[in-house]
Design a protein around this motif. Sequence first.
Motif, PDB file in Angstrom:
ATOM      1  N   THR A  72       0.834  -1.201   0.000  1.00  0.00           N
ATOM      2  CA  THR A  72       0.000   0.000   0.000  1.00  0.00           C
ATOM      3  C   THR A  72       0.868   1.250   0.000  1.00  0.00           C
ATOM      4  OG1 THR A  72      -1.753  -1.206   1.125  1.00  0.00           O
ATOM      5  CG2 THR A  72      -1.871   1.196   1.194  1.00  0.00           C
ATOM      6  N   VAL A  73       1.965   1.232   0.746  1.00  0.00           N
ATOM      7  CA  VAL A  73       2.901   2.365   0.739  1.00  0.00           C
ATOM      8  C   VAL A  73       3.384   2.618  -0.687  1.00  0.00           C
ATOM      9  CG1 VAL A  73       5.198   3.147   1.471  1.00  0.00           C
ATOM     10  CG2 VAL A  73       3.644   2.120   3.133  1.00  0.00           C
ATOM     11  N   ALA A  74       3.736   1.563  -1.409  1.00  0.00           N
ATOM     12  CA  ALA A  74       4.216   1.709  -2.788  1.00  0.00           C
ATOM     13  C   ALA A  74       3.124   2.316  -3.680  1.00  0.00           C
ATOM     14  CB  ALA A  74       4.667   0.362  -3.340  1.00  0.00           C
ATOM     15  N   LYS A  75       1.877   1.923  -3.486  1.00  0.00           N
ATOM     16  CA  LYS A  75       0.774   2.472  -4.285  1.00  0.00           C
ATOM     17  C   LYS A  75       0.547   3.949  -3.957  1.00  0.00           C
ATOM     18  CE  LYS A  75      -1.547  -1.952  -4.763  1.00  0.00           C
ATOM     19  NZ  LYS A  75      -2.664  -2.786  -4.304  1.00  0.00           N
ATOM     20  N   ILE A  76       0.642   4.302  -2.684  1.00  0.00           N
ATOM     21  CA  ILE A  76       0.505   5.710  -2.294  1.00  0.00           C
ATOM     22  C   ILE A  76       1.631   6.531  -2.918  1.00  0.00           C
ATOM     23  CG2 ILE A  76       0.623   7.331  -0.352  1.00  0.00           C
ATOM     24  CD1 ILE A  76      -0.782   5.127   1.336  1.00  0.00           C
ATOM     25  N   GLN A  77       2.855   6.010  -2.835  1.00  0.00           N
ATOM     26  CA  GLN A  77       3.983   6.717  -3.432  1.00  0.00           C
ATOM     27  C   GLN A  77       3.764   6.938  -4.924  1.00  0.00           C
ATOM     28  OE1 GLN A  77       7.164   4.084  -2.232  1.00  0.00           O
ATOM     29  NE2 GLN A  77       7.776   5.444  -0.565  1.00  0.00           N
ATOM     30  N   ALA A  78       3.311   5.906  -5.635  1.00  0.00           N
ATOM     31  CA  ALA A  78       3.087   6.031  -7.083  1.00  0.00           C
ATOM     32  C   ALA A  78       2.025   7.085  -7.385  1.00  0.00           C
ATOM     33  CB  ALA A  78       2.691   4.679  -7.667  1.00  0.00           C
ATOM     34  N   ALA A  79       0.950   7.097  -6.606  1.00  0.00           N
ATOM     35  CA  ALA A  79      -0.123   8.077  -6.829  1.00  0.00           C
ATOM     36  C   ALA A  79       0.369   9.493  -6.557  1.00  0.00           C
ATOM     37  CB  ALA A  79      -1.322   7.752  -5.949  1.00  0.00           C
ATOM     38  N   LEU A  80       1.121   9.671  -5.480  1.00  0.00           N
ATOM     39  CA  LEU A  80       1.582  11.016  -5.121  1.00  0.00           C
ATOM     40  C   LEU A  80       2.703  11.501  -6.034  1.00  0.00           C
ATOM     41  CD1 LEU A  80       1.387  10.885  -1.226  1.00  0.00           C
ATOM     42  CD2 LEU A  80      -0.308  11.748  -2.871  1.00  0.00           C
ATOM     43  N   GLU A  81       3.490  10.579  -6.599  1.00  0.00           N
ATOM     44  CA  GLU A  81       4.544  10.986  -7.539  1.00  0.00           C
ATOM     45  C   GLU A  81       3.958  11.564  -8.820  1.00  0.00           C
ATOM     46  OE1 GLU A  81       8.588   8.551  -6.689  1.00  0.00           O
ATOM     47  OE2 GLU A  81       6.977   7.381  -7.600  1.00  0.00           O
ATOM     48  N   ARG A  82       2.718  11.227  -9.147  1.00  0.00           N
ATOM     49  CA  ARG A  82       2.061  11.822 -10.315  1.00  0.00           C
ATOM     50  C   ARG A  82       1.669  13.275 -10.035  1.00  0.00           C
ATOM     51  NH1 ARG A  82       0.042   6.434 -10.634  1.00  0.00           N
ATOM     52  NH2 ARG A  82      -1.882   6.928  -9.518  1.00  0.00           N
ATOM     53  N   ILE A  83       1.682  13.671  -8.766  1.00  0.00           N
ATOM     54  CA  ILE A  83       1.281  15.025  -8.362  1.00  0.00           C
ATOM     55  C   ILE A  83       2.492  15.920  -8.148  1.00  0.00           C
ATOM     56  CG2 ILE A  83       0.128  16.335  -6.533  1.00  0.00           C
ATOM     57  CD1 ILE A  83      -1.653  13.774  -6.203  1.00  0.00           C
ATOM     58  N   GLY A  84       3.561  15.360  -7.594  1.00  0.00           N
ATOM     59  CA  GLY A  84       4.743  16.163  -7.290  1.00  0.00           C
ATOM     60  C   GLY A  84       5.930  15.300  -6.925  1.00  0.00           C
ATOM     61  N   ASN A  85       7.041  15.926  -6.640  1.00  0.00           N
ATOM     62  CA  ASN A  85       8.275  15.234  -6.281  1.00  0.00           C
ATOM     63  C   ASN A  85       8.221  14.848  -4.809  1.00  0.00           C
ATOM     64  OD1 ASN A  85      10.831  14.282  -5.806  1.00  0.00           O
ATOM     65  ND2 ASN A  85      11.882  16.079  -6.608  1.00  0.00           N
ATOM     66  N   ILE A  86       8.027  13.569  -4.529  1.00  0.00           N
ATOM     67  CA  ILE A  86       7.930  13.133  -3.132  1.00  0.00           C
ATOM     68  C   ILE A  86       9.265  12.638  -2.587  1.00  0.00           C
ATOM     69  CG2 ILE A  86       5.493  12.552  -3.388  1.00  0.00           C
ATOM     70  CD1 ILE A  86       6.401   9.562  -3.302  1.00  0.00           C
ATOM     71  N   ARG A  87      10.301  12.634  -3.402  1.00  0.00           N
ATOM     72  CA  ARG A  87      11.588  12.081  -2.968  1.00  0.00           C
ATOM     73  C   ARG A  87      12.653  13.148  -2.701  1.00  0.00           C
ATOM     74  NH1 ARG A  87      10.827   6.721  -3.291  1.00  0.00           N
ATOM     75  NH2 ARG A  87       9.228   6.040  -4.747  1.00  0.00           N
ATOM     76  N   SER A  88      12.300  14.409  -2.832  1.00  0.00           N
ATOM     77  CA  SER A  88      13.295  15.468  -2.681  1.00  0.00           C
ATOM     78  C   SER A  88      13.544  15.844  -1.231  1.00  0.00           C
ATOM     79  CB  SER A  88      12.861  16.714  -3.454  1.00  0.00           C
ATOM     80  OG  SER A  88      11.698  17.260  -2.865  1.00  0.00           O
ATOM     81  N   ASP A  89      12.684  15.423  -0.335  1.00  0.00           N
ATOM     82  CA  ASP A  89      12.793  15.836   1.062  1.00  0.00           C
ATOM     83  C   ASP A  89      12.184  14.744   1.940  1.00  0.00           C
ATOM     84  OD1 ASP A  89      13.191  17.348   3.321  1.00  0.00           O
ATOM     85  OD2 ASP A  89      11.654  18.828   2.879  1.00  0.00           O
ATOM     86  N   GLY A  90      12.538  14.742   3.201  1.00  0.00           N
ATOM     87  CA  GLY A  90      11.942  13.801   4.142  1.00  0.00           C
ATOM     88  C   GLY A  90      10.463  14.047   4.344  1.00  0.00           C
ATOM     89  N   ARG A  91      10.041  15.274   4.126  1.00  0.00           N
ATOM     90  CA  ARG A  91       8.618  15.629   4.192  1.00  0.00           C
ATOM     91  C   ARG A  91       8.259  16.255   2.852  1.00  0.00           C
ATOM     92  NH1 ARG A  91       8.334  19.999   7.648  1.00  0.00           N
ATOM     93  NH2 ARG A  91       8.477  18.684   9.469  1.00  0.00           N
ATOM     94  N   PRO A  92       7.708  15.463   1.922  1.00  0.00           N
ATOM     95  CA  PRO A  92       7.378  16.013   0.607  1.00  0.00           C
ATOM     96  C   PRO A  92       6.401  17.176   0.707  1.00  0.00           C
ATOM     97  CG  PRO A  92       7.083  13.632   0.651  1.00  0.00           C
ATOM     98  CD  PRO A  92       7.349  14.067   2.051  1.00  0.00           C
ATOM     99  N   ILE A  93       6.554  18.131  -0.190  1.00  0.00           N
ATOM    100  CA  ILE A  93       5.657  19.284  -0.264  1.00  0.00           C
ATOM    101  C   ILE A  93       4.817  19.122  -1.526  1.00  0.00           C
ATOM    102  CG2 ILE A  93       5.498  21.789  -0.488  1.00  0.00           C
ATOM    103  CD1 ILE A  93       8.292  21.900   0.888  1.00  0.00           C
ATOM    104  N   LEU A  94       3.504  19.045  -1.351  1.00  0.00           N
ATOM    105  CA  LEU A  94       2.599  18.878  -2.485  1.00  0.00           C
ATOM    106  C   LEU A  94       1.569  19.991  -2.503  1.00  0.00           C
ATOM    107  CD1 LEU A  94       1.906  15.034  -2.266  1.00  0.00           C
ATOM    108  CD2 LEU A  94       3.530  16.225  -3.755  1.00  0.00           C
ATOM    109  N   GLY A  95       1.261  20.478  -3.677  1.00  0.00           N
ATOM    110  CA  GLY A  95       0.182  21.454  -3.849  1.00  0.00           C
ATOM    111  C   GLY A  95      -1.142  20.710  -3.945  1.00  0.00           C
ATOM    112  N   LEU A  96      -1.478  20.000  -2.905  1.00  0.00           N
ATOM    113  CA  LEU A  96      -2.626  19.095  -2.891  1.00  0.00           C
ATOM    114  C   LEU A  96      -3.497  19.401  -1.688  1.00  0.00           C
ATOM    115  CD1 LEU A  96      -3.926  16.473  -4.086  1.00  0.00           C
ATOM    116  CD2 LEU A  96      -2.447  15.201  -2.522  1.00  0.00           C
TER     117      LEU A  96
END
Length: 151
Positions: A72-96
């Motif tokens: 499930t973590v992998a699926k969440i990561q895949a969904a959120l990576e379509r929105i923004g860069n989730i790997r650039s920081d320990g706490r990703p910043i999303l315009g969501l």
Amino acid sequence: MAAGDALPWLEPAEDGLFRLKDDLVAAVQQTVPPACQAPVRFLLAGEISNIYKRHGQTRKVHNIVCAPDFDTVAKIQAALERIGNIRSDGRPILGLDSHDLLEIILTISPQCHLPSPAHIWTPWFAILASKSGFDFGRNAFWRPGRPPSSR
């Protein structure tokens, strides 16, 4: 205890919970007081910084996302990576929008949780912060006429 940064050291325990791998338990037990040597269970969790506009006002909230398993973590990561860069920081910043984040994770698995914002009272990114853009905590996740999905 949430385990956003300890994933390599965990293995499944009870349903939806994880424990330290056996080879690490003895080493950890030597470093903590006897009163703290009970078994510890972890949730798979991470923190996301949601910064977005709603009704012309900037909203800033740090949300905690909990998942029941690594798939499930992998699926969440895949969904959120379509929105923004989730790997650039320990706490990703999303315009969501927080409401949309909740819908995304519940669509992936109804066993996911967005239990609470990460902070309540800090001035910038807490749900009730003076700079968060919300007057009531529920306003971050609920919109009139559009409740979060119950899937």
